[in-house]
Every structure is written in structure tokens, then in C-alpha cells.
Design a protein around this motif. Structure first.
Motif, mmCIF file in Angstrom:
data_model
loop_
_atom_site.group_PDB
_atom_site.id
_atom_site.type_symbol
_atom_site.label_atom_id
_atom_site.label_comp_id
_atom_site.label_asym_id
_atom_site.label_seq_id
_atom_site.Cartn_x
_atom_site.Cartn_y
_atom_site.Cartn_z
ATOM 1 N N ARG A 101 -0.532 6.300 0.972
ATOM 2 C CA ARG A 101 -1.978 6.092 1.116
ATOM 3 C C ARG A 101 -2.313 4.627 1.360
ATOM 4 N N GLN A 102 -1.589 3.740 0.726
ATOM 5 C CA GLN A 102 -1.822 2.315 0.945
ATOM 6 C C GLN A 102 -1.446 1.916 2.367
ATOM 7 N N VAL B 171 -11.977 10.131 1.613
ATOM 8 C CA VAL B 171 -12.077 9.604 0.245
ATOM 9 C C VAL B 171 -13.309 8.719 0.125
ATOM 10 N N SER C 279 -14.970 3.394 -2.642
ATOM 11 C CA SER C 279 -14.262 2.652 -3.685
ATOM 12 C C SER C 279 -12.776 3.001 -3.711
ATOM 13 N N THR C 280 -12.460 4.269 -3.456
ATOM 14 C CA THR C 280 -11.057 4.700 -3.444
ATOM 15 C C THR C 280 -10.319 4.087 -2.260
ATOM 16 N N TYR C 281 -10.958 4.138 -1.079
ATOM 17 C CA TYR C 281 -10.325 3.543 0.100
ATOM 18 C C TYR C 281 -10.102 2.047 -0.102
ATOM 19 N N GLU D 157 -9.710 0.417 -2.823
ATOM 20 C CA GLU D 157 -8.636 0.197 -3.798
ATOM 21 C C GLU D 157 -7.266 0.310 -3.121
ATOM 22 N N HIS D 158 -7.094 1.334 -2.269
ATOM 23 C CA HIS D 158 -5.839 1.483 -1.543
ATOM 24 C C HIS D 158 -5.592 0.271 -0.639
#
Length: 245
Positions: A164-165, A195, A198-200, A202-203
Motif C-alpha cells: 500500500r505504501q 481509502v 487520512s489513510t492515504y 499516512e501510507h
């Protein structure tokens, strides 16, 4: 004894020879990782369905782009073609391989560095015994000028990054996020995914932090012997370290 860099091309049976001969404008660049190969395939000619079908037989397509400038494909392939590979022959003769291998018009192009000119001669003699080979260039190098690419194996640069990162940073690259001026914001990037913003983000931040951390050891190694501070920051940096202690 000194450093020598040699570039040469060879022709023999390999998975990419037929393809590069069939499509003379095609260029295949090949990197070896610990458990796979990464191929970058480019062509300035108009892509045909036959060409795309042939390319997809080589492995798993990771990225494909076709526009007025031509075809650009990045893909992953297994290491099965590397049994008794030429890379092992380089090591046997104390020659350091400089990736990538470039395949074009039926020829494989390689560059190596040796610490003794005799090593290059012996390598040439062995390869010449069972395949066509042509030396393109050979020159001496100053010992302080070992190419930077030898310091940073590609697989180590991506060590610790999750799928994902990697996907997050690839989307940012493809969307122009790192260009000046930026062509997309984090919110616009997140909207292209399934997503939350905030999730994106973070990745993306974790991917950036890991990449910088991984490359840091090579930057320090590269600059470790330099006495000149091109930014004039040495004294202030040392002062900050002392204050933090």
C-alpha cells in the motif's frame, strides 16, 4: 593495479533476444532484485496488439502508458532465466556489474568495473568462447570515482515498504505530486483511491520516511570522505547536535 570500466555487448539465446530482434525500436532495461527481475520496456514506434501481447508474456505488468511519445511498460518477471547467468561469470572474475542490462536489436549490453585489467581480459575470453561479444569501451577510473549506482542496490532502497505504501507513492509520482509546481494535492490523490484522505496520507508519509531512511546510509557513505561543506551547514549542524546532547 587500478579501477577499470568496460562496456560490451553480447548475443546469445535469451528470453529477450527474439523480442528485441522482432521489434528493432524496442529497448528493454533489466534490473535484478533478490527474488525477481524488473523490466522497463520502451518504444517510440506505434504500439501494436501483437507487440503488447508479446510483452505481456514476459511477466506481470506493473505500469503501462501509451501516448504520442510511444510505449512505456514496467513489469516484474521471475528469476528462472538467470540460471547459470552471466552475472555469476562477472563475480567469478571479480567484476562488479552495473545495472541495468540493456537489450536492443538482439544484443545484450553490459557495463562492469574491475580492480585489475586482467580480470576484464579473462572475462572477455570466457564469454567469447560460447557467444558473440563486442567490446564497446574500456577505460581506467580514478579510485575515488566508483559510480554511485554501485553503492545502492535497488532492493535495499525499498526495504520495509508495504504494497500500500508503494502504491501510494507511485500514485503521487504518476500524478505529478512531486513536480514543481505540484500538479495534485493529497486530497486529489486520495480521491483516486478507495481509502480515506487520512489513510492515504499516512501510507504516503510512511513510504516517504522509509525511502529517505533507506537512502540515508548511501548518502552518508557517498559524502563521508568529503571535507568540503557545499552548503556551509557543518558548523551549525554540529552546534545543534551539541545543544541537543
Amino acid at each position: 593495479m587500478g579501477l577499470y570500466q568496460a562496456s560490451f555487448r553480447i548475443r546469445h539465446e535469451c528470453p529477450y533476444r527474439e523480442l528485441s530482434e522482432q521489434y528493432p525500436d524496442l529497448t528493454i532495461r533489466e534490473w535484478y532484485l533478490s527474488d525477481c527481475q524488473v523490466l522497463e520496456i520502451t518504444s517510440q514506434e506505434t504500439s501494436t496488439e501483437d507487440l503488447l501481447d508479446d510483452i505481456e508474456q514476459l511477466g506481470t505488468v506493473l505500469h503501462k502508458n501509451m501516448d504520442e511519445s510511444g510505449l512505456h511498460v514496467v513489469m516484474q518477471s521471475c528469476l528462472c532465466a538467470l540460471e547459470e547467468s552471466i552475472i555469476q561469470r562477472f563475480e567469478d572474475h571479480n567484476c562488479l556489474y552495473q545495472p541495468p542490462t540493456v537489450h536492443r536489436q538482439g544484443w545484450e549490453h553490459y557495463t562492469v568495473i574491475a580492480f585489475d585489467e586482467q580480470n576484464i581480459r579473462e572475462l572477455y575470453d570466457e564469454l567469447d568462447a560460447d557467444r558473440d561479444i563486442e567490446i564497446l569501451s574500456k577505460r581506467g577510473l580514478e579510485e575515488t570515482h566508483i559510480p554511485h549506482s554501485l553503492l545502492a542496490p535497488v532492493d535495499q532502497l525499498f526495504d520495509g515498504l508495504t504494497d500500500r505504501q508503494l502504491a501510494a507513492i507511485r500514485l503521487a509520482l504518476d500524478s505529478g505530486y512531486y513536480e514543481q509546481p505540484r500538479k495534485a494535492s493529497v486530497s486529489e490523490l486520495a480521491e483516486q483511491t478507495s481509502v480515506a484522505r487520512s489513510t492515504y496520507e499516512e501510507h504516503l508519509r510512511k513510504a516517504e520516511n522509509k525511502l529517505i531512511t533507506n537512502i540515508g546510509q548511501f548518502v552518508r557513505l557517498l559524502l563521508g570522505t568529503q571535507t568540503e561543506d557545499s552548503l556551509g551547514t557543518t558548523s551549525s549542524a554540529n552546534s545543534n547536535v551539541a545543544q541537543s546532547d
